[in-house]
Design a protein around this motif. Sequence first.
Motif, PDB file in Angstrom:
ATOM      1  N   ASN A  47       0.812  -1.170   0.032  1.00 24.93           N
ATOM      2  CA  ASN A  47      -0.116  -0.045   0.157  1.00 24.93           C
ATOM      3  C   ASN A  47       0.726   1.191   0.074  1.00 24.93           C
ATOM      4  OD1 ASN A  47      -2.294  -1.567   0.045  1.00 24.93           O
ATOM      5  ND2 ASN A  47      -2.482  -1.722   2.269  1.00 24.93           N
TER       6      ASN A  47
ATOM      7  N   LYS B 156       0.948   5.605   0.147  1.00 21.65           N
ATOM      8  CA  LYS B 156       0.364   6.805   0.375  1.00 21.65           C
ATOM      9  C   LYS B 156       1.187   7.924   0.650  1.00 21.65           C
ATOM     10  CE  LYS B 156       0.356   6.242   5.349  1.00 21.65           C
ATOM     11  NZ  LYS B 156      -0.698   6.284   6.458  1.00 21.65           N
TER      12      LYS B 156
ATOM     13  N   THR C 290       3.438   0.204   5.076  1.00 20.45           N
ATOM     14  CA  THR C 290       2.794   1.030   3.905  1.00 20.45           C
ATOM     15  C   THR C 290       4.232   1.640   3.282  1.00 20.45           C
ATOM     16  OG1 THR C 290       0.728   1.618   5.124  1.00 20.45           O
ATOM     17  CG2 THR C 290       1.283   3.043   3.528  1.00 20.45           C
TER      18      THR C 290
END
Length: 343
Positions: free
Chosen positions: A65, A67, A285
């Motif tokens: 993920n 971000k 992440t």
Amino acid sequence: MASGSNGARRIASLMRPSLADSRVCRSCQETLVRRNYSTGTAQAAPETPSASSTSQSTVTTPVLNSKHIIQAGVVLSRPPQITRDLTPFEKSFFFYQKRLNERLVLPFTKYFYFRPKTPLDEDWKRKVKERQTAARDIGKYNAYSKDAWNDELLVGATEHEPENAMETLVKDAESIANATSQDAAKKEEVPKPAPRVTEADKQGDQKSLNRLLQRTLYLLVQTNEGYWKFPSSPVQTEETLRAAAERTLEQAAGINMNTWMVGYHPVGHHVYNLRRPKMDAASETQILGEKTFFMKGRIMAGQADLTKNEQNLKDFKWLSKEEIAQYVLPQYYSNIKNMLPDR
């Protein structure tokens, strides 16, 4: 067919290089994120897995993920305190309008107030001869003489300068006050307007709010690494952007300022992409960079204080728009300059 597929992949890789490639600059990385490329190469048919490939063990790549860290920034400003400086053309034009007005207004009817050939009438004639006009700030100019048409400024004249008009009016007011004063030994002094250039301007004190009174000043802070920016910090969980901006300002510049936020929506944003994404072990992440959304604020009173700041800041300045460009990074300024008015 396999060779054609490999050729298509190679062409696509050349047209769209990897974002992790160190040879790609930061600006090009941002461009690559926004653009979608297409080629004229026909899509190759999917290859049929052979017996040898199925016999080998399949290697799976974990999906990460990604971000950006969302930050709240504050564009804290002090509005202009006085009118802007006039251009040379505006000064000359306004002065010309003053002299033109002297020609258009009705003359003073002295005989209504002074009988002819009286001491008061003679005193009035003497004063008119000295002044030549009712308005002292337009210089020696007789609006009712045969040369009244010659009402424009000469090259190098200073009558149109605001400082000259102020000094002339103050001297005229002092002379009238001293002439009508009951105590001849006491000299009357008329208070002068405050100067447009302050001591902070003369000393170059960029931490003072009492400078560049005709311009808007913005609060910039300096990190321990030496970078200048607007106060900003990550938005916490279940925190609105405005609440995060208020908290950021208090943690960065202290509580000795009377400020208020203008609205609930950001006036601009800045995106910073890391050259190499980093992993956050806690959330597993991949951090790509930071996205800062700026809220607009005003300072009404007080001053910034970094002695107890919680963001590892070491300095601050109050700067105009042109001065900000000299301290921040070029990419940072290109994203924030349209948020700042010219004045």
